[in-house]
Design a protein around this motif. Structure first.
Motif, PDB file in Angstrom:
ATOM      1  N   GLU A  94      39.903  38.463  52.456  1.00  0.00           N
ATOM      2  CA  GLU A  94      41.060  37.783  51.589  1.00  0.00           C
ATOM      3  C   GLU A  94      40.335  37.259  50.377  1.00  0.00           C
ATOM      4  OE1 GLU A  94      40.570  34.442  50.913  1.00  0.00           O
ATOM      5  OE2 GLU A  94      38.996  33.454  52.580  1.00  0.00           O
ATOM      6  N   LEU A  95      39.205  37.093  50.283  1.00  0.00           N
ATOM      7  CA  LEU A  95      38.463  36.674  49.150  1.00  0.00           C
ATOM      8  C   LEU A  95      38.706  37.807  48.138  1.00  0.00           C
ATOM      9  CD1 LEU A  95      34.946  35.096  48.990  1.00  0.00           C
ATOM     10  CD2 LEU A  95      35.731  36.521  47.191  1.00  0.00           C
ATOM     11  N   LEU A  96      38.334  39.113  48.346  1.00  0.00           N
ATOM     12  CA  LEU A  96      38.570  40.246  47.335  1.00  0.00           C
ATOM     13  C   LEU A  96      39.676  40.437  47.033  1.00  0.00           C
ATOM     14  CD1 LEU A  96      35.890  42.539  49.122  1.00  0.00           C
ATOM     15  CD2 LEU A  96      35.580  41.480  46.940  1.00  0.00           C
ATOM     16  N   PHE A  97      40.856  39.917  47.917  1.00  0.00           N
ATOM     17  CA  PHE A  97      42.199  40.284  47.432  1.00  0.00           C
ATOM     18  C   PHE A  97      42.592  39.159  46.759  1.00  0.00           C
ATOM     19  CE2 PHE A  97      46.806  40.356  48.058  1.00  0.00           C
ATOM     20  CZ  PHE A  97      47.125  41.523  47.782  1.00  0.00           C
ATOM     21  N   ASN A  98      42.307  37.776  46.862  1.00  0.00           N
ATOM     22  CA  ASN A  98      43.160  36.803  46.212  1.00  0.00           C
ATOM     23  C   ASN A  98      41.922  36.257  45.058  1.00  0.00           C
ATOM     24  OD1 ASN A  98      41.276  34.354  46.970  1.00  0.00           O
ATOM     25  ND2 ASN A  98      42.240  34.762  48.715  1.00  0.00           N
ATOM     26  N   PHE A  99      40.699  36.482  44.927  1.00  0.00           N
ATOM     27  CA  PHE A  99      40.045  36.081  43.797  1.00  0.00           C
ATOM     28  C   PHE A  99      40.458  36.740  42.270  1.00  0.00           C
ATOM     29  CE2 PHE A  99      36.408  36.422  40.850  1.00  0.00           C
ATOM     30  CZ  PHE A  99      36.088  35.213  40.548  1.00  0.00           C
ATOM     31  N   PRO A 100      40.548  38.255  42.614  1.00  0.00           N
ATOM     32  CA  PRO A 100      40.974  38.688  41.306  1.00  0.00           C
ATOM     33  C   PRO A 100      42.258  38.194  40.749  1.00  0.00           C
ATOM     34  CG  PRO A 100      40.123  40.359  42.669  1.00  0.00           C
ATOM     35  CD  PRO A 100      39.992  39.168  43.404  1.00  0.00           C
ATOM     36  N   GLN A 101      43.284  38.146  41.864  1.00  0.00           N
ATOM     37  CA  GLN A 101      44.544  37.383  41.271  1.00  0.00           C
ATOM     38  C   GLN A 101      44.322  35.839  40.527  1.00  0.00           C
ATOM     39  OE1 GLN A 101      47.865  38.017  44.262  1.00  0.00           O
ATOM     40  NE2 GLN A 101      46.221  38.983  45.480  1.00  0.00           N
ATOM     41  N   PHE A 102      43.564  35.125  41.208  1.00  0.00           N
ATOM     42  CA  PHE A 102      43.068  34.001  40.525  1.00  0.00           C
ATOM     43  C   PHE A 102      42.582  34.124  39.158  1.00  0.00           C
ATOM     44  CE2 PHE A 102      39.111  31.957  39.658  1.00  0.00           C
ATOM     45  CZ  PHE A 102      39.465  30.597  39.374  1.00  0.00           C
ATOM     46  N   LEU A 103      41.610  34.967  39.097  1.00  0.00           N
ATOM     47  CA  LEU A 103      40.803  35.106  37.970  1.00  0.00           C
ATOM     48  C   LEU A 103      41.605  35.700  36.607  1.00  0.00           C
ATOM     49  CD1 LEU A 103      37.780  34.929  36.647  1.00  0.00           C
ATOM     50  CD2 LEU A 103      37.789  37.222  36.913  1.00  0.00           C
ATOM     51  N   LEU A 104      42.382  36.543  37.112  1.00  0.00           N
ATOM     52  CA  LEU A 104      43.111  37.501  36.080  1.00  0.00           C
ATOM     53  C   LEU A 104      44.671  36.809  35.660  1.00  0.00           C
ATOM     54  CD1 LEU A 104      42.263  40.853  37.520  1.00  0.00           C
ATOM     55  CD2 LEU A 104      41.103  39.597  35.600  1.00  0.00           C
ATOM     56  N   HIS A 105      44.979  35.906  36.284  1.00  0.00           N
ATOM     57  CA  HIS A 105      46.386  35.315  36.255  1.00  0.00           C
ATOM     58  C   HIS A 105      46.810  35.053  34.954  1.00  0.00           C
ATOM     59  CE1 HIS A 105      50.350  33.414  37.461  1.00  0.00           C
ATOM     60  NE2 HIS A 105      50.073  32.563  36.976  1.00  0.00           N
ATOM     61  N   GLU A 106      46.136  34.238  34.228  1.00  0.00           N
ATOM     62  CA  GLU A 106      46.600  33.952  32.796  1.00  0.00           C
ATOM     63  C   GLU A 106      46.122  34.959  31.915  1.00  0.00           C
ATOM     64  OE1 GLU A 106      48.045  30.911  32.413  1.00  0.00           O
ATOM     65  OE2 GLU A 106      48.072  30.483  34.602  1.00  0.00           O
ATOM     66  N   ILE A 107      45.795  36.115  32.187  1.00  0.00           N
ATOM     67  CA  ILE A 107      45.353  37.130  31.031  1.00  0.00           C
ATOM     68  C   ILE A 107      46.480  37.966  30.927  1.00  0.00           C
ATOM     69  CG2 ILE A 107      43.522  38.820  30.555  1.00  0.00           C
ATOM     70  CD1 ILE A 107      41.562  37.200  32.327  1.00  0.00           C
ATOM     71  N   ASP A 108      46.947  38.236  29.851  1.00  0.00           N
ATOM     72  CA  ASP A 108      47.732  39.380  29.288  1.00  0.00           C
ATOM     73  C   ASP A 108      46.961  40.728  29.330  1.00  0.00           C
ATOM     74  OD1 ASP A 108      49.693  37.539  28.701  1.00  0.00           O
ATOM     75  OD2 ASP A 108      48.989  37.282  26.547  1.00  0.00           O
ATOM     76  N   ASP A 109      47.569  41.703  30.174  1.00  0.00           N
ATOM     77  CA  ASP A 109      47.391  42.832  30.152  1.00  0.00           C
ATOM     78  C   ASP A 109      45.732  42.966  30.684  1.00  0.00           C
ATOM     79  OD1 ASP A 109      49.526  43.926  29.211  1.00  0.00           O
ATOM     80  OD2 ASP A 109      48.820  43.513  27.178  1.00  0.00           O
ATOM     81  N   PRO A 110      45.557  42.406  31.779  1.00  0.00           N
ATOM     82  CA  PRO A 110      44.197  42.168  32.352  1.00  0.00           C
ATOM     83  C   PRO A 110      43.622  43.733  32.864  1.00  0.00           C
ATOM     84  CG  PRO A 110      45.632  41.809  34.168  1.00  0.00           C
ATOM     85  CD  PRO A 110      46.542  41.737  32.918  1.00  0.00           C
ATOM     86  N   VAL A 111      42.258  43.773  32.790  1.00  0.00           N
ATOM     87  CA  VAL A 111      41.565  45.169  33.011  1.00  0.00           C
ATOM     88  C   VAL A 111      40.366  44.899  34.141  1.00  0.00           C
ATOM     89  CG1 VAL A 111      40.164  46.889  32.285  1.00  0.00           C
ATOM     90  CG2 VAL A 111      42.021  46.017  30.804  1.00  0.00           C
ATOM     91  N   MET A 112      40.546  45.626  35.015  1.00  0.00           N
ATOM     92  CA  MET A 112      39.679  45.559  36.268  1.00  0.00           C
ATOM     93  C   MET A 112      38.812  46.885  36.569  1.00  0.00           C
ATOM     94  SD  MET A 112      40.751  43.973  39.853  1.00  0.00           S
ATOM     95  CE  MET A 112      39.950  44.190  41.482  1.00  0.00           C
TER      96      MET A 112
END
Length: 376
Positions: A94-112
């Protein structure tokens, strides 16, 4: 959202029209789930705490669990973490799935970026975050180490590493981990290492990315995070106990986010998890089982043991034909490497999970050896 079919579903489809040899009992080396009994002291603690089911758990985890986890980090890695540098989680999936969504939410065109092949939750998180994906291809030519293309990485917002690695069983040298930390600081991306296999070392303990952060002159762990799980180390995947540790500023905001996610661990599980994280002796008993399994793998398959994990990344040629024919002749399932990678990475390999007690492990490896001796 359009997610890729999960590897085990692909395997079911691949084998759907294959009739396995009924002379052999079904066996599977596909899933990285330890088949050893969860230690009795963990099960007892869980049972003794059953009365706590009448209470809601805290999102941040109970104090005794957080202390047990920080105590583990102190004993295992020599790291003295503060209260706000670690958050318990309900496992790490759950952490690996939701942490990127939390971190990248406010970023336009995020890159992972993340390794390829990979644990498929990384990709699912990127898709859910609408992130552009950069694959860090793990190949025989680079020793299954993620390449450092600084020009590409400079555009990243989040980079996930996974050492020790699933599925290749590779281990990143400490000096290279330090380089990754320095790169994260230079280009201001968040660096997260998935350390779920870090306690399944065979000869010597392996370092955490947080130790590498200190070595890189970053003792506050700015931009650096580690996650860990009790599933593998304690043979307790049903305990669903993990944590994320490192950068306190990121974790403070993430803890607020988690309040809304609703993924707090039930109190009886937290009691049992605290017992598991607080004991190291039982983990050595499991490491000894894996050492023996790798000895059997060397005996039957002629392969050398990795530094860590319970996986063999076995080169076989046509991995799809190999998987189908092995199942047909010997009723034994393995996982094609191409199901774990993209753009051809992982092709030519199968992943073997050596997660059984010695006798069933011997039988499975003997079947594999007999199959390789056949004219395939």
């Amino acid at each position: 959202m359009k997610f890729e079919t999960y590897p085990f579903e692909k395997l079911t489809q691949l084998l759907a029209d294959v009739e396995p040899n009924a002379d052999y009992a079904p066996m599977s080396l596909t899933i990285g789930e330890p088949q050893f009994e969860t230690p009795a002291f963990i099960r007892r603690t869980l049972c003794d705490a059953a009365a706590l089911l009448n209470k809601y758990p805290k999102t941040a985890g109970e104090a005794y669990l957080r202390e047990a986890m920080r105590g583990y980090m102190r004993v295992r890695f020599g790291l003295e973490l503060e209260e706000d540098q670690l958050i318990p989680s309900f496992g790490t999936r759950e952490l690996l799935f939701n942490f990127p969504q939390f971190l990248l939410h406010e970023i336009d065109d995020p890159v992972m970026a993340f390794p390829n092949p990979f644990y498929q939750i990384y990709e699912g998180a990127a898709i859910a975050s609408r992130a552009r994906i950069i694959h860090l291809d793990l190949t025989p030519e680079n020793g299954f180490q993620p390449p450092m293309d600084e020009e590409a990485l400079a555009a990243c917002d989040l980079v996930i590493l996974n050492t020790p690695n699933n599925p290749t069983a590779s281990v990143m040298p400490f000096e290279k981990m330090v380089e990754w930390v320095r790169l994260a600081l230079k280009h201001d991306f968040v660096l997260l290492n998935d350390e779920c296999y870090i306690d399944l070392w065979l000869e010597r303990p392996l370092p955490s990315i947080l130790e590498a952060s200190i070595a890189a002159g970053n003792p506050e762990f700015r931009n650096v995070l580690a996650i860990n799980s009790a599933s593998k180390r304690s043979s307790a995947p049903g305990l669903r106990s993990g944590f994320i540790a490192g950068d306190r500023e990121i974790l403070a905001a993430y803890l607020r986010y988690r309040t809304y996610v609703g993924c707090a661990s039930p109190l009886p599980l937290q009691r049992a998890a605290a017992a598991a994280w607080g004991d190291q002796a039982h983990v050595e008993a499991f490491r000894e089982k894996y050492r023996r399994n790798f000895e059997l793998a060397r005996e039957f398959l002629g392969v050398e043991a990795p530094e860590a994990t319970f996986y063999i990344w076995l080169e076989v040629g046509d991995e799809l034909a190999f998987t189908r024919e092995l199942y047909r002749r010997y009723n034994l399932k393995v996982l094609p490497g191409s199901f774990l990678g993209r753009e051809g990475i992982g092709s030519g390999f199968v992943r073997l999970a050596l997660v059984y007690e010695e006798e069933p492990m011997r039988e499975a490896l003997e079947r594999l050896a007999d199959f390789r001796d056949d004219e395939f």
